[in-house]
Design an enzyme around this catalytic site. Structure first.
Site, PDB file in Angstrom:
ATOM      1  N   HIS A  99      -3.957  -5.222  -0.046  1.00  0.00           N
ATOM      2  CA  HIS A  99      -3.638  -5.530   1.346  1.00  0.00           C
ATOM      3  C   HIS A  99      -2.299  -4.853   1.656  1.00  0.00           C
ATOM      4  CE1 HIS A  99      -5.889  -9.026  -0.231  1.00  0.00           C
ATOM      5  NE2 HIS A  99      -6.381  -9.183   0.983  1.00  0.00           N
ATOM      6  N   ASP A 102       0.734  -6.487   0.223  1.00  0.00           N
ATOM      7  CA  ASP A 102       0.817  -6.483  -1.243  1.00  0.00           C
ATOM      8  C   ASP A 102       1.748  -5.386  -1.734  1.00  0.00           C
ATOM      9  OD1 ASP A 102      -1.163  -8.435  -1.209  1.00  0.00           O
ATOM     10  OD2 ASP A 102      -2.782  -6.989  -1.508  1.00  0.00           O
TER      11      ASP A 102
END
Length: 448
Positions: A99, A102
């Site tokens: 993501h 992240d």
């Protein structure tokens, strides 16, 4: 280096007692005309592996990773990326997934967040250019921040909708830059808590428009990766619109989006929906919508998404059976959307967990391939549906009859005999193939 005491993870065979070696996953072994590496296309999930700290609703984090100790967002993000690529290389996986949040923390503003993402995308690209590891898929996190309390593409607040659109635009730019093979949508907040305050029709229409805009922008920038939607029935939202494979496919067909999307199916999400994983895979395959999978397993004694590493050999066999029957992965793969347990806080546990998962799916691949090669389950199925190969059954199958003809037939043939479904025999067959595969597994690396 962050994993100084751990070397390259290699295949050593079934008899190996080395905890840092594969027992069944031999990337170069041919199964059904392709290598295991080509079949399985393993990926590591950035979020569970490098961001997670073991925090749960009842306690603080237990995992104190060296790469997450820095304070400046970019310094920490670069250290995390260095740890990630060291891990990828030592484990020998060909792909990773992430993501946007992240790879680097959000900034104070959206503009600052985008600046961070641009810098980290360039950093990751440099690392990928000197590595064998590529990006299986990326996505935008549109569920963690409080702004998404009412959803993202289904939010009642148009400002949130626009913010989410900006995140996806940036995500697609990153996907294009890093050569992602897919782009994923997971609608964790796309749903509702109660119909008392929900305009479902508007939310579904807005969601379809959101997806359509993503497709159009991808075409505009020349991103040709596969769009994937990941179904989940609940958690964090009570009623999620992408409940399961069938619901998601129906949504895409309703809004004319089916040609642009396939599904990224997760085992634990199937459990939450009251399905087996193989059920979800079969439904997707029947509609030519099977794109990729998130490999994990749930705990049937718990009611939430536990995201455990897959170690259930039987389930892996049935999953790989469906995947191989559908022709295998094209742009998709097996992403380990799984996390080590909270008490498994040592860095080396990350290796043990992935080794176990990769060995599990290697066994699943070999058994499923043998079942298909031998047509071990086909005979029972053919016999079970034999009545549709001739006579009135063939007329039904080919659409050459109607209710009046069927009623007349039934009046003359009302003494009906059914045949056994032979479930136990079939399960015993799967068990036999599984046990034989384990028994026949090479004891050491030199055995082929």
């Amino acid at each position: 280096m962050f994993f100084r005491n751990i070397g390259m993870i290699e295949y050593e065979g079934a008899d190996s007692e080395n905890p840092y070696a594969f027992k069944y996953y031999n990337p170069d072994e041919f199964v059904g005309g392709k290598t295991m590496k080509e079949h399985l296309r393993f990926a590591v999930a950035y979020w569970h592996t490098f961001d997670a700290d073991g925090k749960d609703p009842f306690g603080d984090g237990t995992m104190f990773r060296a790469w997450n100790r820095l304070t400046h967002p970019l310094d920490k993000a670069k250290a995390r990326a260095e740890a990630a690529f060291e891990f990828f290389e030592k484990l020998g996986v060909p792909y990773f997934c992430f993501h946007d949040v992240d790879i680097v923390d959000e900034g104070a503003t959206l503009r600052e967040t985008f600046t961070y993402l641009d810098q980290m995308s360039s950093f990751l690209k440099e690392m990928m250019e000197t590595s064998h590891v590529q990006l299986l898929w990326n996505t935008a996190n549109m569920f963690t921040h409080p702004r998404y309390v009412h959803g993202a593409a289904t939010s009642c607040n148009a400002d949130v909708y626009a913010y989410a659109a900006a995140k996806v635009k940036k995500g697609l730019d990153i996907a294009k830059e890093l050569g992602a093979e897919n782009y994923v949508f997971w609608g964790g907040r796309e749903g509702y808590e109660t119909l008392l305050n929900t305009d479902m029709k508007l939310e579904l229409e807005n969601l379809s428009s959101f997806y359509r805009m993503a497709v159009e922008y991808a075409r505009e920038i020349g991103f040709d990766g596969q769009f994937l939607i990941e179904p989940k029935p609940k958690e964090p939202t009570k009623h999620q619109y992408d409940f399961d494979a069938a619901t998601t496919i129906a949504f895409l067909e309703t809004y004319g989006l089916k040609d642009h999307f396939k599904l990224n199916l997760e085992a634990n999400h199937a459990t939450l929906a009251g399905h087996t994983f193989e059920h979800e895979l079969r439904v997707a395959a029947l509609h030519d919508m099977l794109g990729s999978i998130d490999a994990n397993q749930g705990d049937l004694l718990l009611g939430w998404d536990t995201d455990e590493f897959p170690t259930d050999l039987y389930s892996a066999v049935l999953a790989m059976y469906e995947i191989l029957k559908a022709g295998g992965f094209k742009t998709g793969g097996i992403n380990f959307d799984a996390k080590v347990r909270r008490p498994s806080f040592a860095d080396e546990d990350l290796f043990h967990a992935h080794i176990a998962g990769m060995d599990t799916y290697a066994v699943g691949l070999k058994v499923a391939s043998r079942l298909l090669e031998d047509k071990a389950l086909d005979q029972v199925i053919e016999e079970r549906y034999e009545s549709y190969t001739k006579g009135i059954g063939l007329e039904i199958k080919e659409g050459r009859t109607d209710l009046k003809k069927l009623a007349a037939y039934a009046l003359e043939n009302d003494h009906i005999e059914n045949q056994s479904g032979r479930q136990e025999r079939l399960k015993a067959t799967v068990n036999r193939y599984l046990l034989n595969a384990l028994r026949e597994a090479p004891a050491g690396k030199e055995t082929h």
